[in-house]
Design a protein around this motif. Sequence first.
Motif, PDB file in Angstrom:
ATOM      1  N   ILE A 409     -40.888  73.080 -48.353  1.00 63.18           N
ATOM      2  CA  ILE A 409     -40.986  74.499 -48.718  1.00 63.18           C
ATOM      3  C   ILE A 409     -40.206  75.368 -47.736  1.00 63.18           C
ATOM      4  N   VAL A 410     -40.382  75.108 -46.439  1.00 65.02           N
ATOM      5  CA  VAL A 410     -39.695  75.905 -45.418  1.00 65.02           C
ATOM      6  C   VAL A 410     -38.180  75.718 -45.485  1.00 65.02           C
ATOM      7  N   SER A 411     -37.747  74.552 -45.960  1.00 61.16           N
ATOM      8  CA  SER A 411     -36.307  74.288 -46.059  1.00 61.16           C
ATOM      9  C   SER A 411     -35.611  75.221 -47.048  1.00 61.16           C
ATOM     10  N   LEU A 412     -36.384  75.910 -47.896  1.00 64.02           N
ATOM     11  CA  LEU A 412     -35.798  76.890 -48.822  1.00 64.02           C
ATOM     12  C   LEU A 412     -35.119  78.033 -48.077  1.00 64.02           C
ATOM     13  N   THR A 419     -34.386  73.075 -36.730  1.00 64.88           N
ATOM     14  CA  THR A 419     -35.198  74.298 -36.750  1.00 64.88           C
ATOM     15  C   THR A 419     -36.346  74.155 -37.738  1.00 64.88           C
ATOM     16  N   THR A 420     -36.033  73.708 -38.948  1.00 64.02           N
ATOM     17  CA  THR A 420     -37.042  73.558 -40.000  1.00 64.02           C
ATOM     18  C   THR A 420     -38.094  72.525 -39.623  1.00 64.02           C
ATOM     19  N   SER A 422     -38.826  71.143 -36.611  1.00 64.68           N
ATOM     20  CA  SER A 422     -39.601  71.450 -35.406  1.00 64.68           C
ATOM     21  C   SER A 422     -40.529  72.647 -35.614  1.00 64.68           C
ATOM     22  N   ALA A 423     -40.153  73.573 -36.512  1.00 63.82           N
ATOM     23  CA  ALA A 423     -41.033  74.710 -36.805  1.00 63.82           C
ATOM     24  C   ALA A 423     -42.335  74.226 -37.441  1.00 63.82           C
ATOM     25  N   VAL A 424     -42.210  73.301 -38.398  1.00 63.38           N
ATOM     26  CA  VAL A 424     -43.406  72.746 -39.044  1.00 63.38           C
ATOM     27  C   VAL A 424     -44.202  71.903 -38.060  1.00 63.38           C
ATOM     28  N   LEU A 425     -43.517  71.053 -37.300  1.00 60.04           N
ATOM     29  CA  LEU A 425     -44.209  70.202 -36.322  1.00 60.04           C
ATOM     30  C   LEU A 425     -44.905  71.052 -35.265  1.00 60.04           C
ATOM     31  N   ALA A 426     -44.223  72.096 -34.801  1.00 65.03           N
ATOM     32  CA  ALA A 426     -44.786  72.951 -33.749  1.00 65.03           C
ATOM     33  C   ALA A 426     -45.998  73.735 -34.227  1.00 65.03           C
ATOM     34  N   THR A 427     -46.035  74.072 -35.511  1.00 62.27           N
ATOM     35  CA  THR A 427     -47.187  74.831 -36.023  1.00 62.27           C
ATOM     36  C   THR A 427     -48.354  73.920 -36.394  1.00 62.27           C
ATOM     37  N   ILE A 428     -48.080  72.802 -37.041  1.00 58.87           N
ATOM     38  CA  ILE A 428     -49.185  71.919 -37.426  1.00 58.87           C
ATOM     39  C   ILE A 428     -49.779  71.209 -36.212  1.00 58.87           C
ATOM     40  N   GLY A 434     -40.427  75.288 -30.848  1.00 62.05           N
ATOM     41  CA  GLY A 434     -39.811  74.052 -31.327  1.00 62.05           C
ATOM     42  C   GLY A 434     -38.427  73.935 -30.726  1.00 62.05           C
ATOM     43  N   PHE A 435     -37.439  73.664 -31.570  1.00 60.72           N
ATOM     44  CA  PHE A 435     -36.062  73.550 -31.106  1.00 60.72           C
ATOM     45  C   PHE A 435     -35.170  74.514 -31.890  1.00 60.72           C
ATOM     46  N   GLU A 436     -33.975  74.732 -31.357  1.00 63.18           N
ATOM     47  CA  GLU A 436     -32.960  75.606 -31.955  1.00 63.18           C
ATOM     48  C   GLU A 436     -33.497  77.032 -32.116  1.00 63.18           C
ATOM     49  N   ILE A 437     -33.544  77.578 -33.347  1.00 60.93           N
ATOM     50  CA  ILE A 437     -33.926  78.980 -33.546  1.00 60.93           C
ATOM     51  C   ILE A 437     -35.344  79.262 -33.072  1.00 60.93           C
ATOM     52  N   VAL A 438     -36.244  78.278 -33.215  1.00 65.55           N
ATOM     53  CA  VAL A 438     -37.643  78.477 -32.798  1.00 65.55           C
ATOM     54  C   VAL A 438     -37.902  77.846 -31.427  1.00 65.55           C
TER      55      VAL A 438
END
Length: 481
Positions: A409-412, A419-420, A422-428, A434-438
């Motif tokens: 979903i976030v990949s949309l 970024t996508t 690590s954002a999910v991994l970092a939140t769950i 996370g990495f890159e943008i986040v």
Amino acid sequence: MNMRVVLKLLGTVLMWESILMIPSLIIAILDNSYEISAFIISIIIIGVLGFALMNIKTNGFQMRNREGFAGVAICWVVMSLLGALPFYISGAIPAYIDAVFETVSGFTTTGSSILTDIEILPRGILFWRSFTHWIGGMGVLILTLALMPSLGARSVFLMRAESPGPSPGKLVPKISETAKLLYIIYAGMTIIQIILLVIAKMSLYDAFIHAFGTAGTGGFSNKGLSVGAYNSPLIEWIITIFMLLFGVNFSLHYLLLKGDFKSILKNEEFRLYWLTVIISIIIICINVLPLYNYSVADSLTKSSFQVATIVTTTGYATTDFNLWPMLPKSILLMLMFFGACAGSTGGGIKFIRVLLLFKAVAYEIRHTVHPNSIGTIKINGRKVDISVMSGIMVFFFAYVATMIVAILIVSLDNFDFMTTFSAVLATISNIGPGFEIVGPMGNYADFSVLSKIVLTCCMIIGRLEVMPIFVLMSPSIWKKR
């Protein structure tokens, strides 16, 4: 499910949430800042709603497993939705979805943020933002058990649903007394850290902010550069040590107070935790030496801090590890999966689950080689029940499945894969950066509303370790019996 019991529990939690906003209101009044009215309105709304629900008659019905799990999930969702009111009403965070994201990130001790300029916010708002870490770190329901033991003898279901790890237990015979002991240890360690940070030349207000983030393993700072803004190795080492201590199972802190060092050293999860931390620090320290002019002291300080902040899922930063070589970044990514110990304030899968999964693989290998052999999986010298292993397998599958759906979903939003992912991994895993943008110097502001909602759900699912939310979505739990 008996909704009266759940609503009464929710009312109690909301009453305490309104009371716990008062310190932030006091700071706002002392500063004569613009968020005073926002806190007053929020306290009244939450307090009145809590009082009304708290006085619902339950006819002596005691809590069961289903009420425990559903109650925990509902309480966390509702208190987050209402906890966002000071941010939204004050205008500090104009969009309500963003305000909820920040609040959930606080209560779940994730530390992910949509704020791009933290330092322009008033002190009352920043205090509430960090205080949510401390409230959510040990668990708001455990706090409720400590303060309101009249919830019923079977309130162990609350602790089971909210406490991280596969097997939360009682330190003493009564659940309410266990909850009190946990919070005494939790508060005591927080106070000691505040004192040490003040001695290290940090202001008292900043010491509270960073102690809340450390204790809850959350990572919200009132500085744009996080802990790195202080440029103080002493402050970094104090926070590093306390992050690692808060990442340890609190039952071991209780054993430490009793002087039972033998049981602590025999604990397999404890040994694996520290072994992983030490090896990770050594490898990263060697790899990043060139980045710090071959200064062993600087390299050791930075590598120790980043290993501690990632493995305990705290999320503070003193350097941009996006700029580190691939090996250190790979180690940090692995530590994001592992998380801290069960029974700590940290997130992630937990070391005890990782350990038991390795033991299960070793058992299957032995059984394949020697089909007629009779063996068992043991942890700390005790046999692990098959139901525990089954629960771990279910948790791991649900955890990974949730991650996959969230990533799709976030990949949309069309960000790069790291970024996508690590954002999910970092939140769950309730880590934060996370990495890159986040990464540690970035934020989640550029994600779409849909992605922010998904990542917000990931934070709650990760904090409650999947099952309470999944149980809440099950149609059968809403049937009356």
